[in-house]
Scaffold this motif. Sequence first.
Motif, PDB file in Angstrom:
ATOM      1  N   GLN A 287       0.839  -1.187   0.000  1.00  0.00           N
ATOM      2  CA  GLN A 287       0.000   0.000   0.000  1.00  0.00           C
ATOM      3  C   GLN A 287       0.877   1.242   0.000  1.00  0.00           C
ATOM      4  OE1 GLN A 287      -3.410   0.150   0.132  1.00  0.00           O
ATOM      5  NE2 GLN A 287      -3.708   2.328   0.558  1.00  0.00           N
ATOM      6  N   LYS A 288       0.959   1.949  -1.144  1.00  0.00           N
ATOM      7  CA  LYS A 288       1.743   3.178  -1.214  1.00  0.00           C
ATOM      8  C   LYS A 288       0.887   4.356  -0.779  1.00  0.00           C
ATOM      9  CE  LYS A 288       4.617   4.158  -4.521  1.00  0.00           C
ATOM     10  NZ  LYS A 288       5.955   4.034  -3.924  1.00  0.00           N
ATOM     11  N   PRO A 289       1.463   5.307  -0.047  1.00  0.00           N
ATOM     12  CA  PRO A 289       0.706   6.526   0.280  1.00  0.00           C
ATOM     13  C   PRO A 289       0.287   7.246  -0.997  1.00  0.00           C
ATOM     14  CG  PRO A 289       2.725   6.382   1.570  1.00  0.00           C
ATOM     15  CD  PRO A 289       2.817   5.321   0.536  1.00  0.00           C
ATOM     16  N   SER A 290      -0.919   7.797  -0.992  1.00  0.00           N
ATOM     17  CA  SER A 290      -1.458   8.435  -2.194  1.00  0.00           C
ATOM     18  C   SER A 290      -1.491   9.948  -2.115  1.00  0.00           C
ATOM     19  CB  SER A 290      -2.880   7.914  -2.463  1.00  0.00           C
ATOM     20  OG  SER A 290      -3.732   8.226  -1.360  1.00  0.00           O
ATOM     21  N   MET A 291      -1.101  10.520  -0.962  1.00  0.00           N
ATOM     22  CA  MET A 291      -1.151  11.973  -0.814  1.00  0.00           C
ATOM     23  C   MET A 291      -0.265  12.385   0.356  1.00  0.00           C
ATOM     24  SD  MET A 291      -4.920  12.382   0.916  1.00  0.00           S
ATOM     25  CE  MET A 291      -5.295  11.607   2.500  1.00  0.00           C
ATOM     26  N   LEU A 292       0.014  13.687   0.437  1.00  0.00           N
ATOM     27  CA  LEU A 292       0.773  14.217   1.566  1.00  0.00           C
ATOM     28  C   LEU A 292       0.054  13.928   2.877  1.00  0.00           C
ATOM     29  CD1 LEU A 292       1.842  17.698   0.144  1.00  0.00           C
ATOM     30  CD2 LEU A 292       3.357  15.773   0.635  1.00  0.00           C
ATOM     31  N   HIS A 293       0.828  13.688   3.919  1.00  0.00           N
ATOM     32  CA  HIS A 293       0.345  13.434   5.288  1.00  0.00           C
ATOM     33  C   HIS A 293      -0.322  12.069   5.430  1.00  0.00           C
ATOM     34  CE1 HIS A 293       1.522  17.475   5.384  1.00  0.00           C
ATOM     35  NE2 HIS A 293       0.371  18.078   5.357  1.00  0.00           N
ATOM     36  N   GLU A 294      -0.187  11.221   4.423  1.00  0.00           N
ATOM     37  CA  GLU A 294      -0.629   9.832   4.508  1.00  0.00           C
ATOM     38  C   GLU A 294       0.610   8.950   4.500  1.00  0.00           C
ATOM     39  OE1 GLU A 294      -3.788   8.415   1.815  1.00  0.00           O
ATOM     40  OE2 GLU A 294      -2.475   6.702   1.380  1.00  0.00           O
ATOM     41  N   PHE A 295       0.610   7.932   5.362  1.00  0.00           N
ATOM     42  CA  PHE A 295       1.742   7.030   5.498  1.00  0.00           C
ATOM     43  C   PHE A 295       1.241   5.591   5.380  1.00  0.00           C
ATOM     44  CE2 PHE A 295       2.298  10.844   7.927  1.00  0.00           C
ATOM     45  CZ  PHE A 295       3.604  11.237   7.711  1.00  0.00           C
ATOM     46  N   SER A 296       2.108   4.724   4.880  1.00  0.00           N
ATOM     47  CA  SER A 296       1.828   3.296   4.897  1.00  0.00           C
ATOM     48  C   SER A 296       2.786   2.640   5.883  1.00  0.00           C
ATOM     49  CB  SER A 296       2.003   2.688   3.504  1.00  0.00           C
ATOM     50  OG  SER A 296       1.040   3.213   2.615  1.00  0.00           O
ATOM     51  N   MET A 297       2.251   1.762   6.718  1.00  0.00           N
ATOM     52  CA  MET A 297       3.061   1.081   7.734  1.00  0.00           C
ATOM     53  C   MET A 297       2.895  -0.423   7.569  1.00  0.00           C
ATOM     54  SD  MET A 297       2.852   1.403  11.905  1.00  0.00           S
ATOM     55  CE  MET A 297       1.283   0.520  12.055  1.00  0.00           C
ATOM     56  N   TYR A 298       4.016  -1.141   7.635  1.00  0.00           N
ATOM     57  CA  TYR A 298       3.985  -2.600   7.533  1.00  0.00           C
ATOM     58  C   TYR A 298       4.455  -3.176   8.862  1.00  0.00           C
ATOM     59  CZ  TYR A 298       4.641  -7.303   5.675  1.00  0.00           C
ATOM     60  OH  TYR A 298       4.558  -8.649   5.443  1.00  0.00           O
ATOM     61  N   LEU A 299       3.596  -3.967   9.484  1.00  0.00           N
ATOM     62  CA  LEU A 299       3.871  -4.521  10.806  1.00  0.00           C
ATOM     63  C   LEU A 299       3.238  -5.891  10.919  1.00  0.00           C
ATOM     64  CD1 LEU A 299       4.825  -4.167  13.800  1.00  0.00           C
ATOM     65  CD2 LEU A 299       2.609  -3.055  14.234  1.00  0.00           C
ATOM     66  N   ASP A 300       4.039  -6.906  11.254  1.00  0.00           N
ATOM     67  CA  ASP A 300       3.540  -8.273  11.451  1.00  0.00           C
ATOM     68  C   ASP A 300       2.663  -8.756  10.295  1.00  0.00           C
ATOM     69  OD1 ASP A 300       4.905  -8.605  13.769  1.00  0.00           O
ATOM     70  OD2 ASP A 300       3.169  -8.484  15.096  1.00  0.00           O
ATOM     71  N   GLY A 301       3.136  -8.539   9.067  1.00  0.00           N
ATOM     72  CA  GLY A 301       2.460  -9.083   7.899  1.00  0.00           C
ATOM     73  C   GLY A 301       1.271  -8.292   7.405  1.00  0.00           C
ATOM     74  N   TRP A 303      -0.368  -4.399   6.240  1.00  0.00           N
ATOM     75  CA  TRP A 303      -0.194  -2.987   5.898  1.00  0.00           C
ATOM     76  C   TRP A 303      -1.284  -2.164   6.579  1.00  0.00           C
ATOM     77  CZ3 TRP A 303       3.817  -0.688   3.601  1.00  0.00           C
ATOM     78  CH2 TRP A 303       4.697  -1.489   2.856  1.00  0.00           C
ATOM     79  N   TYR A 304      -0.884  -0.995   7.061  1.00  0.00           N
ATOM     80  CA  TYR A 304      -1.807  -0.057   7.689  1.00  0.00           C
ATOM     81  C   TYR A 304      -1.704   1.287   6.974  1.00  0.00           C
ATOM     82  CZ  TYR A 304      -1.893  -3.376  11.582  1.00  0.00           C
ATOM     83  OH  TYR A 304      -2.034  -4.512  12.364  1.00  0.00           O
ATOM     84  N   ARG A 305      -2.844   1.964   6.895  1.00  0.00           N
ATOM     85  CA  ARG A 305      -2.880   3.326   6.352  1.00  0.00           C
ATOM     86  C   ARG A 305      -2.989   4.291   7.521  1.00  0.00           C
ATOM     87  NH1 ARG A 305      -7.340   6.731   4.659  1.00  0.00           N
ATOM     88  NH2 ARG A 305      -6.658   8.250   3.079  1.00  0.00           N
ATOM     89  N   LEU A 306      -1.993   5.205   7.620  1.00  0.00           N
ATOM     90  CA  LEU A 306      -1.988   6.205   8.671  1.00  0.00           C
ATOM     91  C   LEU A 306      -2.178   7.586   8.039  1.00  0.00           C
ATOM     92  CD1 LEU A 306       1.247   5.112  10.636  1.00  0.00           C
ATOM     93  CD2 LEU A 306      -1.049   4.143  10.794  1.00  0.00           C
ATOM     94  N   VAL A 307      -3.093   8.377   8.593  1.00  0.00           N
ATOM     95  CA  VAL A 307      -3.289   9.747   8.127  1.00  0.00           C
ATOM     96  C   VAL A 307      -3.117  10.679   9.309  1.00  0.00           C
ATOM     97  CG1 VAL A 307      -4.848  11.386   7.027  1.00  0.00           C
ATOM     98  CG2 VAL A 307      -4.878   8.981   6.317  1.00  0.00           C
ATOM     99  N   ALA A 308      -2.193  11.639   9.168  1.00  0.00           N
ATOM    100  CA  ALA A 308      -1.898  12.556  10.273  1.00  0.00           C
ATOM    101  C   ALA A 308      -3.112  13.416  10.592  1.00  0.00           C
ATOM    102  CB  ALA A 308      -0.705  13.433   9.918  1.00  0.00           C
ATOM    103  N   ARG A 309      -3.421  13.523  11.867  1.00  0.00           N
ATOM    104  CA  ARG A 309      -4.537  14.363  12.298  1.00  0.00           C
ATOM    105  C   ARG A 309      -4.115  15.832  12.290  1.00  0.00           C
ATOM    106  NH1 ARG A 309      -8.459  11.046  14.528  1.00  0.00           N
ATOM    107  NH2 ARG A 309      -7.747   9.024  15.361  1.00  0.00           N
ATOM    108  N   GLU A 310      -5.076  16.712  12.111  1.00  0.00           N
ATOM    109  CA  GLU A 310      -4.785  18.141  12.208  1.00  0.00           C
ATOM    110  C   GLU A 310      -4.263  18.440  13.603  1.00  0.00           C
ATOM    111  OE1 GLU A 310      -7.850  20.797  11.058  1.00  0.00           O
ATOM    112  OE2 GLU A 310      -8.215  19.815   9.119  1.00  0.00           O
ATOM    113  N   GLY A 311      -3.293  19.320  13.663  1.00  0.00           N
ATOM    114  CA  GLY A 311      -2.694  19.664  14.945  1.00  0.00           C
ATOM    115  C   GLY A 311      -1.433  18.897  15.247  1.00  0.00           C
ATOM    116  N   THR A 312      -1.124  17.881  14.428  1.00  0.00           N
ATOM    117  CA  THR A 312       0.105  17.107  14.658  1.00  0.00           C
ATOM    118  C   THR A 312       1.295  17.690  13.898  1.00  0.00           C
ATOM    119  OG1 THR A 312      -0.416  15.590  12.840  1.00  0.00           O
ATOM    120  CG2 THR A 312      -1.181  14.980  15.043  1.00  0.00           C
TER     121      THR A 312
END
Length: 411
Positions: A287-301, A303-312
């Motif tokens: 899973q590749k990030p598709s926009m700024l402030h979106e991250f892809s994380m791979y953990l224990d097999g 993929w997770y999609r992380l999106v930074a919350r406002e204020g971070t």
Amino acid sequence: MAIIKPFRALRPQPALAKQVAARPYDVLNSGEAAAEAAGNPNSFYHVSKSEIDLPEGTDIHSEAVYAKAAENLQKLRESGTLFHEETPCYYIYKLVMDGRSQTGLVCVSSIGDYNNGIIKKHEFTRPEKEQDRINHITATRAQTGNVFLAYEDVPELNAIIDHWQQQHAPAYDFTAEDGISHTIWVIDTAETGDQITQLFAEKVPATYIADGHHRAASAALVQKASGEPIDSEANLNYFLTTIFPASQLAILDYNRLVKDLNGHSKEAFLSSLEYDFTVEAVGHHEQKPSMLHEFSMYLDGTWYRLVAREGTYTTDPIGILDVTILQNNVLDKLLGIKDPRTDKRIDFVGGIRGLGELVKRVNSGEMKVAFALYPVTIQQLFDIADSGNVMPPKSTWFEPKLRDGLLTHLI
């Protein structure tokens, strides 16, 4: 405004260009260079990675390595493999990778511009890496490594370069073993050269180092040590650059791997992430990030999609970068990595290797978690350089890479 000049390149005979061309010295190790140069006495690795011609285990920063580089460069000249251009020229350098092309102007840029901020930087340099290049330049009396610069598009310059390519045959045109094609034209008429020099002086207020901060810094330090007046026309008052219009450049992602979760269980780590990100499990497929402030994380097999919350994050040029968001809210806050330059628990993987490299290293057990980032944009790089700030380490990865040995600047 930017000061550039044509120069008399040291370059290979056309039939030997592919044999000479070598990847930049800092993207491969000594063993890889030795393997690529095997059986090829014309390879420029004999100059840029000259330890390959010395006993195994030789310190790559020893005086013997720099002396060997100078000896090998002289041999390439004496054999006729390399020749010195008779008159100063500009050169057009076109690279094509995976169907995408970019075309730049090879020239020499003013060290005075580097010193006074017309050539803008976005990274810190390390003294030991500077010293390595200083020693290499001093021993060989040559700048063998190209500094990759970018500038805001100037339509008139683009038109001149496009027209020359259409009207003239290239001096070199080959595809390297990695599938990247390299084509170089020689601009050898004074009239066209003067037009280019004048357009840069009138239309280009700044250029930006995209790749090659250490090569640029080292050239400036060699000039300073020489005592040569900075306003003279001496060769060492200029350094080898290839300048690309911003519209043609693409920055690849630069991803992170971490060895452990800093004592957190998987469940506690995921829960802690939710303070600063929305967290969504997306399955086993890359899973590749598709926009700024979106991250892809791979953990224990998974993929997770992380999106930074406002204020971070903040909206200043550094604070808004995804590398900053990840560093502040995950690597430092949760994983205890305060200085990614020195912490041995983190590693970096250029986007050219793909997400498969992240999966492989996590699945092997070498690393525990991986983070894929959305690439920094060219405009973000310009904004940071204009603000006088520097990017966090390992923020940008440029491809394709210019080849060493095709155009060398003698000082």
